[in-house]
Scaffold this motif. Structure first.
Motif, PDB file in Angstrom:
ATOM      1  N   LEU A 141     -29.983   0.956  21.056  1.00 15.63           N
ATOM      2  CA  LEU A 141     -30.658   0.810  22.346  1.00 15.63           C
ATOM      3  C   LEU A 141     -30.210   1.894  23.292  1.00 15.63           C
ATOM      4  O   LEU A 141     -30.988   2.488  24.031  1.00 15.63           O
ATOM      5  CB  LEU A 141     -30.310  -0.535  22.975  1.00 15.63           C
ATOM      6  CG  LEU A 141     -30.714  -1.757  22.202  1.00 15.63           C
ATOM      7  CD1 LEU A 141     -30.319  -2.989  22.971  1.00 15.63           C
ATOM      8  CD2 LEU A 141     -32.191  -1.729  21.981  1.00 15.63           C
ATOM      9  N   PHE A 142     -28.916   2.157  23.235  1.00 21.35           N
ATOM     10  CA  PHE A 142     -28.349   3.158  24.105  1.00 21.35           C
ATOM     11  C   PHE A 142     -28.925   4.521  23.809  1.00 21.35           C
ATOM     12  O   PHE A 142     -29.272   5.270  24.718  1.00 21.35           O
ATOM     13  CB  PHE A 142     -26.837   3.163  23.896  1.00 21.35           C
ATOM     14  CG  PHE A 142     -26.127   3.026  25.169  1.00 21.35           C
ATOM     15  CD1 PHE A 142     -26.191   1.831  25.853  1.00 21.35           C
ATOM     16  CD2 PHE A 142     -25.441   4.081  25.709  1.00 21.35           C
ATOM     17  CE1 PHE A 142     -25.564   1.704  27.053  1.00 21.35           C
ATOM     18  CE2 PHE A 142     -24.809   3.952  26.908  1.00 21.35           C
ATOM     19  CZ  PHE A 142     -24.872   2.770  27.581  1.00 21.35           C
ATOM     20  N   MET A 144     -31.793   5.113  22.480  1.00 26.27           N
ATOM     21  CA  MET A 144     -33.192   5.127  22.925  1.00 26.27           C
ATOM     22  C   MET A 144     -33.290   5.466  24.403  1.00 26.27           C
ATOM     23  O   MET A 144     -34.079   6.316  24.815  1.00 26.27           O
ATOM     24  CB  MET A 144     -33.805   3.738  22.737  1.00 26.27           C
ATOM     25  CG  MET A 144     -34.175   3.407  21.347  1.00 26.27           C
ATOM     26  SD  MET A 144     -34.806   1.721  21.424  1.00 26.27           S
ATOM     27  CE  MET A 144     -35.497   1.568  19.840  1.00 26.27           C
ATOM     28  N   ILE A 145     -32.475   4.779  25.212  1.00 30.60           N
ATOM     29  CA  ILE A 145     -32.551   4.983  26.655  1.00 30.60           C
ATOM     30  C   ILE A 145     -32.090   6.395  27.011  1.00 30.60           C
ATOM     31  O   ILE A 145     -32.694   7.080  27.827  1.00 30.60           O
ATOM     32  CB  ILE A 145     -31.712   3.917  27.386  1.00 30.60           C
ATOM     33  CG1 ILE A 145     -32.248   2.524  27.045  1.00 30.60           C
ATOM     34  CG2 ILE A 145     -31.735   4.121  28.872  1.00 30.60           C
ATOM     35  CD1 ILE A 145     -31.328   1.400  27.423  1.00 30.60           C
ATOM     36  N   LEU A 146     -31.030   6.845  26.330  1.00 31.11           N
ATOM     37  CA  LEU A 146     -30.485   8.182  26.577  1.00 31.11           C
ATOM     38  C   LEU A 146     -31.523   9.252  26.261  1.00 31.11           C
ATOM     39  O   LEU A 146     -31.724  10.192  27.040  1.00 31.11           O
ATOM     40  CB  LEU A 146     -29.240   8.374  25.707  1.00 31.11           C
ATOM     41  CG  LEU A 146     -28.218   9.407  26.126  1.00 31.11           C
ATOM     42  CD1 LEU A 146     -27.684   9.060  27.484  1.00 31.11           C
ATOM     43  CD2 LEU A 146     -27.091   9.466  25.121  1.00 31.11           C
ATOM     44  N   ALA A 148     -34.819   8.928  26.141  1.00 33.25           N
ATOM     45  CA  ALA A 148     -35.917   8.895  27.111  1.00 33.25           C
ATOM     46  C   ALA A 148     -35.502   9.587  28.403  1.00 33.25           C
ATOM     47  O   ALA A 148     -36.278  10.324  29.015  1.00 33.25           O
ATOM     48  CB  ALA A 148     -36.329   7.451  27.390  1.00 33.25           C
ATOM     49  N   ALA A 149     -34.247   9.380  28.824  1.00 29.79           N
ATOM     50  CA  ALA A 149     -33.797   9.957  30.084  1.00 29.79           C
ATOM     51  C   ALA A 149     -33.624  11.471  29.978  1.00 29.79           C
ATOM     52  O   ALA A 149     -33.967  12.206  30.893  1.00 29.79           O
ATOM     53  CB  ALA A 149     -32.494   9.298  30.525  1.00 29.79           C
ATOM     54  N   ASP A 152     -37.223  14.690  29.233  1.00 26.21           N
ATOM     55  CA  ASP A 152     -38.033  15.427  30.192  1.00 26.21           C
ATOM     56  C   ASP A 152     -37.229  16.523  30.887  1.00 26.21           C
ATOM     57  O   ASP A 152     -37.760  17.581  31.194  1.00 26.21           O
ATOM     58  CB  ASP A 152     -38.612  14.456  31.231  1.00 26.21           C
ATOM     59  CG  ASP A 152     -39.737  13.651  30.629  1.00 26.21           C
ATOM     60  OD1 ASP A 152     -40.554  14.235  29.907  1.00 26.21           O
ATOM     61  OD2 ASP A 152     -39.790  12.429  30.863  1.00 26.21           O
ATOM     62  N   TYR A 153     -35.925  16.237  31.102  1.00 27.39           N
ATOM     63  CA  TYR A 153     -35.108  17.262  31.730  1.00 27.39           C
ATOM     64  C   TYR A 153     -34.980  18.478  30.828  1.00 27.39           C
ATOM     65  O   TYR A 153     -35.059  19.619  31.288  1.00 27.39           O
ATOM     66  CB  TYR A 153     -33.717  16.702  32.074  1.00 27.39           C
ATOM     67  CG  TYR A 153     -33.751  15.734  33.220  1.00 27.39           C
ATOM     68  CD1 TYR A 153     -33.770  16.198  34.531  1.00 27.39           C
ATOM     69  CD2 TYR A 153     -33.793  14.371  33.001  1.00 27.39           C
ATOM     70  CE1 TYR A 153     -33.824  15.319  35.589  1.00 27.39           C
ATOM     71  CE2 TYR A 153     -33.845  13.481  34.047  1.00 27.39           C
ATOM     72  CZ  TYR A 153     -33.855  13.957  35.342  1.00 27.39           C
ATOM     73  OH  TYR A 153     -33.918  13.085  36.388  1.00 27.39           O
ATOM     74  N   GLU A 156     -38.184  20.436  30.827  1.00 31.46           N
ATOM     75  CA  GLU A 156     -38.324  21.187  32.070  1.00 31.46           C
ATOM     76  C   GLU A 156     -37.445  22.442  32.055  1.00 31.46           C
ATOM     77  O   GLU A 156     -37.858  23.522  32.459  1.00 31.46           O
ATOM     78  CB  GLU A 156     -37.912  20.282  33.232  1.00 31.46           C
ATOM     79  CG  GLU A 156     -38.493  20.670  34.559  1.00 31.46           C
ATOM     80  CD  GLU A 156     -38.297  19.544  35.546  1.00 31.46           C
ATOM     81  OE1 GLU A 156     -37.169  19.444  36.056  1.00 31.46           O
ATOM     82  OE2 GLU A 156     -39.235  18.768  35.774  1.00 31.46           O
ATOM     83  N   LEU A 265     -40.153   4.713  14.957  1.00 29.80           N
ATOM     84  CA  LEU A 265     -40.668   3.928  16.076  1.00 29.80           C
ATOM     85  C   LEU A 265     -41.456   4.780  17.065  1.00 29.80           C
ATOM     86  O   LEU A 265     -42.001   4.273  18.029  1.00 29.80           O
ATOM     87  CB  LEU A 265     -39.515   3.249  16.820  1.00 29.80           C
ATOM     88  CG  LEU A 265     -38.845   2.100  16.087  1.00 29.80           C
ATOM     89  CD1 LEU A 265     -37.630   1.631  16.861  1.00 29.80           C
ATOM     90  CD2 LEU A 265     -39.810   0.947  15.909  1.00 29.80           C
ATOM     91  N   GLY A 266     -41.505   6.096  16.827  1.00 30.39           N
ATOM     92  CA  GLY A 266     -42.253   6.971  17.709  1.00 30.39           C
ATOM     93  C   GLY A 266     -41.459   7.435  18.914  1.00 30.39           C
ATOM     94  O   GLY A 266     -42.018   7.987  19.853  1.00 30.39           O
ATOM     95  N   LEU A 267     -40.131   7.215  18.902  1.00 28.10           N
ATOM     96  CA  LEU A 267     -39.309   7.658  20.028  1.00 28.10           C
ATOM     97  C   LEU A 267     -38.567   8.942  19.705  1.00 28.10           C
ATOM     98  O   LEU A 267     -37.908   9.507  20.556  1.00 28.10           O
ATOM     99  CB  LEU A 267     -38.287   6.577  20.402  1.00 28.10           C
ATOM    100  CG  LEU A 267     -38.857   5.253  20.884  1.00 28.10           C
ATOM    101  CD1 LEU A 267     -37.773   4.209  20.947  1.00 28.10           C
ATOM    102  CD2 LEU A 267     -39.482   5.429  22.249  1.00 28.10           C
TER     103      LEU A 267
ATOM    104  N   LEU B  26     -29.970   5.047  34.120  1.00 26.07           N
ATOM    105  CA  LEU B  26     -30.649   5.970  33.208  1.00 26.07           C
ATOM    106  C   LEU B  26     -32.158   5.776  33.265  1.00 26.07           C
ATOM    107  O   LEU B  26     -32.917   6.734  33.287  1.00 26.07           O
ATOM    108  CB  LEU B  26     -30.159   5.761  31.773  1.00 26.07           C
ATOM    109  CG  LEU B  26     -28.879   6.465  31.362  1.00 26.07           C
ATOM    110  CD1 LEU B  26     -28.529   6.110  29.932  1.00 26.07           C
ATOM    111  CD2 LEU B  26     -29.032   7.971  31.485  1.00 26.07           C
ATOM    112  N   THR B  30     -34.903   8.667  34.717  1.00 23.30           N
ATOM    113  CA  THR B  30     -35.874   9.209  33.769  1.00 23.30           C
ATOM    114  C   THR B  30     -37.121   9.636  34.538  1.00 23.30           C
ATOM    115  O   THR B  30     -37.555   8.947  35.458  1.00 23.30           O
ATOM    116  CB  THR B  30     -36.244   8.139  32.736  1.00 23.30           C
ATOM    117  OG1 THR B  30     -35.049   7.674  32.142  1.00 23.30           O
ATOM    118  CG2 THR B  30     -37.139   8.695  31.656  1.00 23.30           C
TER     119      THR B  30
END
Lengths: 328, 306
Positions: A141-142, A144-146, A148-149, A152-153, A156, A265-267, B26, B30
């Protein structure tokens, strides 16, 4: 400076000899070296028309496609891309993410474990409690969240480089950078997985350091005025090298599994880049009883399972050879 | 026992709090907010939505608002499924994942202990070798490979079991086996090594000397000791089964909690994500605690230090 002698090997046969007698581990090693070479070399040799999308979608294996004038050894996928090329570039990504991610976790874990074990006392207690707490956190889970966060950075940031290159009229470099952007997820995944997978390594290294630091040669070295950093680097690290190698080999399949899990899972890895997980996701989406497109599922599944099996065999072989604590 | 439980409860609350804080921060740093759509809503509407969900202002303001609602046991509203409370969504989805996880847990622990003991008792025979090779194989095959494979063989080819869905017992069998497979292997390997150590010990020689057969000696005496390392593994096992069910749910088309994670991350549904993380962490912590307590009940030599 006299050579530091590995204490565990005095009474035991040399680990390398044990490993050489382990035929399964040697076959696994050969398979992995062969696969890596093929994954690096063969995509360079394939003709260019196989590497672009075409109208020849879902061509079965060993069939000639009129649209591309090419024979697709392993068939094509929905976009008419050659499966052999996809599979091997997927192998590059999966094995690469596994290796680099495991190396990052090796660096963090070794450093953490060495400091914790050598410092001892309260510092050791706090550091090991932290590891225990982190182990009780749902890891995937961690990640996954990491991811996603971070994603994008990083995109960019890469875009910033591309614009800077364009502003200076370096068109080649700008084109290269926009190609790299497709692989930004790979970078993000390597970093995130490496940041999360180091816990086992830290525990193992710390356990070994606790044994080693009581050895006479460490005391002697300290008495001669060696600094803690010097002791760790000159005397402990060489004695830890085989156990680090062993757990590196066992971390690689874990990282590969996590990567493929997220990609499935597409992530994780996104088109046009491929990994075994994303290929299997594409394959699983078109599975149906009427018209089976088995080649999309079977080839990545076989290659991935074989590689993971080989890595686990090799890791087990190394552990039997070098880890004095691993049972029989 | 009681001081130990209190202390563990305290440290568990801190762990859960840290996990929630990191998740929330987090999720909020995002890029892309919960109300960003392809057709951008007018700014004042977006602002009103953010205010309604207390997601405007600095991340710190949002975080304190979230924590203060959590303290009142309010998990908030989903930003994606409008007018659904997070707790309602979780109540709807959790039972399926929980049933799947429990069934897999039973399969993994029972089959693993049985196969591991068998391999240890028949050490260095073909039974041992094939069991251990099978274990390595099932560790190396991830569930998104074994899942479609099981479907292809048992559902499509043999037609014994349904392809997917959820509700009947026959629909539960394939996903549970698929989820349990690698953990059967972990438990079996652990059990084998541990039982091999115990079989060498003195008290077991005594039981053989007093005339018990090998099977009796193992069943009555050795298993009790050898199973202890397996029990410590059951806590992490429960955690793996809870998170691992994400893949199995997507392969077998089960509407469970696993997909909540994936979807809420993609939809930036921060409260739903937070709620799901809390439920998972609480389950995990409770399970680890349960394992520690079981451990002391089985092995009287172990004292839990407060």
């Amino acid at each position: 400076m006299p050579e530091a002698v590995a204490p565990a090997s005095i009474a035991r046969p040399d680990g390398w000899q044990v490993l050489k007698r382990n035929r399964a581990a040697l076959i696994a090693l050969g398979f992995l070296v062969g696969l890596s070479l093929i994954a690096i070399v063969v995509p360079l040799l394939l003709p260019d028309e196989l590497k672009v999308t075409s109208s020849a979608s879902f061509v079965p294996p060993m069939h000639h496609a009129a649209e591309t004038h090419a024979t697709h050894v392993l068939g094509t996928d929905v976009n008419g891309l050659d499966m052999l090329y996809r599979l091997l570039s997927g192998a590059r990504v999966s094995l690469g993410v596994g290796l680099v991610g495991a190396l990052i976790s090796l660096c963090i874990g070794t450093l953490y474990g060495m400091i914790s074990g050598y410092a001892g006392g309260r510092i050791d207690g706090v550091m090991m409690r932290t590891v225990e707490v982190l182990q009780s956190v749902p890891r995937i889970l961690f990640i996954m969240i990491l991811i996603a966060a971070l994603d994008d950075y990083v995109k960019e940031w890469i875009d910033g480089w591309r614009l800077a290159a364009q502003a200076r009229n370096w068109t080649d470099l700008a084109a290269n950078i926009s190609e790299v952007k497709a692989y930004s997820k790979v970078l993000v995944m390597i970093v995130s997985l490496g940041l999360v997978e180091w816990l086992t390594m830290a525990r193992i290294v710390r356990g070994q350091v606790l044994v080693l630091r009581e050895m006479t040669f460490v005391t002697a070295s300290r008495a001669m005025g060696q600094s803690p950093v010097g002791v760790l680097r000159r005397h402990l690290l060489p004695n830890l090298s085989t156990i680090i190698l062993t757990y590196l080999t066992l971390t690689i399949p874990a990282v590969i599994l996590d990567e493929s899990f997220l990609s499935f899972l597409g992530l994780g890895i996104e088109d046009p880049a491929a990994s075994w997980g994303s290929l299997l996701k594409d394959g699983a989406q078109v599975i149906n009883p009427l018209e089976s497109k088995w080649w999309l599922l079977v080839f990545p599944a076989l290659l991935m399972s074989a590689s993971l099996l080989a890595l686990n065999f090799l890791g087990d072989g190394l552990r039997d050879a070098f880890d004095p604590k691993s049972g029989d | 026992m009681l001081p130990f439980l209190l202390r563990r409860a305290f440290s568990s609350v801190i762990v859960i709090f840290c996990v929630i804080s990191i998740t929330f921060v987090l999720a909020r740093i995002t890029k892309g907010g919960p109300f960003d759509k392809e057709k951008e809503p007018p700014p004042h509407i977006k602002e009103a939505l953010l205010t309604r969900y207390k997601l405007n202002g600095t991340v710190w303001d949002q975080y304190t608002a979230y924590v203060s609602s959590l303290v009142r046991f309010d998990l908030g509203l989903s930003t994606r499924y409008r007018d659904w409370r997070v707790s309602e969504l979780l109540q709807q989805k959790m039972p399926n994942s929980f049933a799947l996880g429990t069934l897999s847990f039973l399969i993994a622990s029972c089959a693993g202990v049985f196969l591991g003991s068998l391999a240890a008792m028949k050490k260095d025979t073909w039974i041992d070798r094939s069991a251990m090779f099978g274990a390595l194989l099932s560790i190396s095959i991830p569930s998104f490979i074994s899942g479609p494979f099981l479907i292809a063989v048992f559902a499509l080819w043999l037609g014994w079991l349904p392809v997917g869905g959820w509700g009947t017992v026959s629909q539960m069998i394939l996903p549970a086996i698929c989820l349990a497979a690698p953990y059967i292997a972990y438990v079996a390997r652990l059990m084998r090594n541990s039982l091999l150590d115990v079989l060498k010990s003195d008290f077991l020689r005594t039981t053989r000397a007093k005339g018990l057969t090998e099977t009796q000696a193992v069943a009555r005496h050795a298993i009790k000791v050898a199973i202890l390392p397996v029990i410590t593994f059951l806590g992490p096992l429960a955690a793996h089964l809870l998170t691992g069910s994400m893949i199995v749910e997507s392969v077998f088309n089960i509407s469970g909690a696993g997909m909540i994670f994936v979807n809420s991350i993609q939809n930036r549904d921060v409260f739903l994500l937070g709620g799901a993380v809390i439920v998972y962490c609480v389950l995990l912590v409770l399970f680890n605690l349960f394992v520690d307590v079981i451990y002391t009940l089985l092995d009287k030599r172990i004292k839990l230090y407060a």
